[in-house]
Design an enzyme around this catalytic site. Sequence first.
Site, PDB file in Angstrom:
ATOM      1  N   THR A 226      26.154  41.738  33.304  1.00  0.00           N
ATOM      2  CA  THR A 226      26.966  42.956  33.207  1.00  0.00           C
ATOM      3  C   THR A 226      28.051  42.735  32.162  1.00  0.00           C
ATOM      4  O   THR A 226      28.493  41.612  31.957  1.00  0.00           O
ATOM      5  CB  THR A 226      27.597  43.245  34.589  1.00  0.00           C
ATOM      6  OG1 THR A 226      26.562  43.657  35.465  1.00  0.00           O
ATOM      7  CG2 THR A 226      28.674  44.322  34.530  1.00  0.00           C
ATOM      8  N   ARG A 254      19.895  52.964  43.619  1.00  0.00           N
ATOM      9  CA  ARG A 254      21.050  52.130  44.004  1.00  0.00           C
ATOM     10  C   ARG A 254      22.139  52.204  42.918  1.00  0.00           C
ATOM     11  O   ARG A 254      21.873  52.099  41.737  1.00  0.00           O
ATOM     12  CB  ARG A 254      20.593  50.690  44.185  1.00  0.00           C
ATOM     13  CG  ARG A 254      21.703  49.703  44.547  1.00  0.00           C
ATOM     14  CD  ARG A 254      22.224  48.975  43.334  1.00  0.00           C
ATOM     15  NE  ARG A 254      23.185  47.922  43.690  1.00  0.00           N
ATOM     16  CZ  ARG A 254      23.915  47.247  42.821  1.00  0.00           C
ATOM     17  NH1 ARG A 254      23.804  47.497  41.537  1.00  0.00           N
ATOM     18  NH2 ARG A 254      24.754  46.325  43.200  1.00  0.00           N
ATOM     19  N   VAL A 255      23.377  52.370  43.353  1.00  0.00           N
ATOM     20  CA  VAL A 255      24.514  52.357  42.430  1.00  0.00           C
ATOM     21  C   VAL A 255      25.434  51.214  42.829  1.00  0.00           C
ATOM     22  O   VAL A 255      25.767  51.063  44.004  1.00  0.00           O
ATOM     23  CB  VAL A 255      25.278  53.707  42.472  1.00  0.00           C
ATOM     24  CG1 VAL A 255      26.529  53.643  41.597  1.00  0.00           C
ATOM     25  CG2 VAL A 255      24.364  54.853  42.025  1.00  0.00           C
ATOM     26  N   GLY A 256      25.823  50.417  41.863  1.00  0.00           N
ATOM     27  CA  GLY A 256      26.714  49.294  42.138  1.00  0.00           C
ATOM     28  C   GLY A 256      28.174  49.653  41.927  1.00  0.00           C
ATOM     29  O   GLY A 256      28.550  50.830  41.894  1.00  0.00           O
ATOM     30  N   ASP A 257      28.992  48.629  41.774  1.00  0.00           N
ATOM     31  CA  ASP A 257      30.436  48.848  41.622  1.00  0.00           C
ATOM     32  C   ASP A 257      30.848  49.255  40.218  1.00  0.00           C
ATOM     33  O   ASP A 257      31.906  49.868  40.027  1.00  0.00           O
ATOM     34  CB  ASP A 257      31.182  47.552  41.980  1.00  0.00           C
ATOM     35  CG  ASP A 257      30.801  46.396  41.060  1.00  0.00           C
ATOM     36  OD1 ASP A 257      29.586  46.216  40.816  1.00  0.00           O
ATOM     37  OD2 ASP A 257      31.699  45.703  40.562  1.00  0.00           O
ATOM     38  N   GLY A 278      29.681  41.126  39.427  1.00  0.00           N
ATOM     39  CA  GLY A 278      29.277  40.317  40.576  1.00  0.00           C
ATOM     40  C   GLY A 278      28.510  41.157  41.582  1.00  0.00           C
ATOM     41  O   GLY A 278      27.912  42.180  41.227  1.00  0.00           O
ATOM     42  N   GLY A 280      27.791  43.788  43.557  1.00  0.00           N
ATOM     43  CA  GLY A 280      28.377  45.126  43.522  1.00  0.00           C
ATOM     44  C   GLY A 280      28.737  45.710  44.872  1.00  0.00           C
ATOM     45  O   GLY A 280      29.786  46.342  45.030  1.00  0.00           O
TER      46      GLY A 280
HETATM   47  N1  ASP Z   1      28.287  44.356  39.599  1.00  0.00           N
HETATM   48  C1  ASP Z   1      26.998  44.702  39.069  1.00  0.00           C
HETATM   49  C2  ASP Z   1      26.262  45.550  40.061  1.00  0.00           C
HETATM   50  O1  ASP Z   1      26.320  45.247  41.230  1.00  0.00           O
HETATM   51  C3  ASP Z   1      26.149  43.511  38.744  1.00  0.00           C
HETATM   52  C4  ASP Z   1      26.837  42.383  38.021  1.00  0.00           C
HETATM   53  O2  ASP Z   1      27.994  42.480  37.694  1.00  0.00           O
HETATM   54  O3  ASP Z   1      26.182  41.386  37.760  1.00  0.00           O
HETATM   55  O4  ASP Z   1      25.602  46.470  39.661  1.00  0.00           O
END
Ligand code: ASP
Length: 366
Positions: A226, A254-257, A278, A280
């Site tokens: 990311t 799916r949606v992450g942070d 990280g 999410g």
């Molecule tokens: N935070 C991102 C997500 O969960 C993934 C990442 O940062 O590696 O989509």
Amino acid sequence: MATAAVVATAIAVPQAEGSTSTADSSLPAAQHAEQKAGGKPAPDARDVVLAVHGGAGTALDPATTSPELEKAYRDGLSEALRAGQKVLNRGGNSTDAVQAAVERLEDNPLFNAGKGAVFNADAEHELDASIMRGSDLKAGAVAGVRNVRNPIQAARLVMDKSNHVMLAGEGADDFAAQHGLKTVTQDYYFTQARWDALMKAKAAEAGDTNAAKSKALPADEQSKGTVGAVAIDRKKDLAAATSTGGLTNKLPGRVGDSPIIGAGTYAKNGVVAASATGAGEVFIRGAATSTISNLIEFGKMNVPQAAHQVIVKRLPQLGGTGGVIALGPDGTFDAPHSSPGMLHGYLTKDGTLVTRIFPDESPANS
Ligand code: ASP
């Protein structure tokens, strides 16, 4: 073996008010990292104007990372920093600077954003991005886009040209296209490394552990990749941006942070600009970047203390690791991570550019 600083210039930097740090960005990387690890929380550097990250995840191993790959990572981070620096040097604002930096990382297939984004469980790409301006707390985000070449540009458009903060899915793709952003078909995002990672994840899912083992991930796949950026401009306006393909083999939808303001991205003038990477789901549940901001604004912590508190102390208790780049209004910068590695780099106001990709340059939990 790596040297951390692309340009290793010794710089004299004043101690920020309220900081107890003895960290010095003129130290060689390994020595600096050792000092930080011993006396946390301490800033990574001072007088920083722009910083980027290229994702948290498994640490790159200096013993098995080829010089070519090491150079590719350092060049990728440096080019992004240079793109943002160009904006700041011509008097541009921090929002344009973080956007320019993230665009470069999205265009670089090494990173999990734009070209090079990971595959979801249906072997497709869905991308998330967000951007925030600290001067007025305006923000824009897109989630689950499938055809925008640079998702960070779509996030910026949502901020500038709509009354909303986040658009998702088809509506977001349509909005971007209607406003003239470059669109691409799914094959644009393809890279062999991300495909191999999906195959490995599928094999592991099916319980075929031999197959999973036989397809060891290449080093460039080890970091989740990311990307993000934080910056401060001449007017002392802070900004932050984050962009990602999410997690390999994630469920469609799916949606992450990363596109969530207050989780993956936050910027507030006089307080902090932060971009996270990280696990999410944990970063959403822990409201990672807004908690860092609140600990500084209301908890009277400084940037390293607040970032360390959230990333190293609180989020692992929720079951997830990762990292953040955090920049304060006085140029205090820190990049703590609880994951073994986090690729990142920064630029100080005298033009010193530093990249950190190996654990000895930036130890976990520091
Ligand atoms: N935070 C991102 C997500 O969960 C993934 C990442 O940062 O590696 O989509």
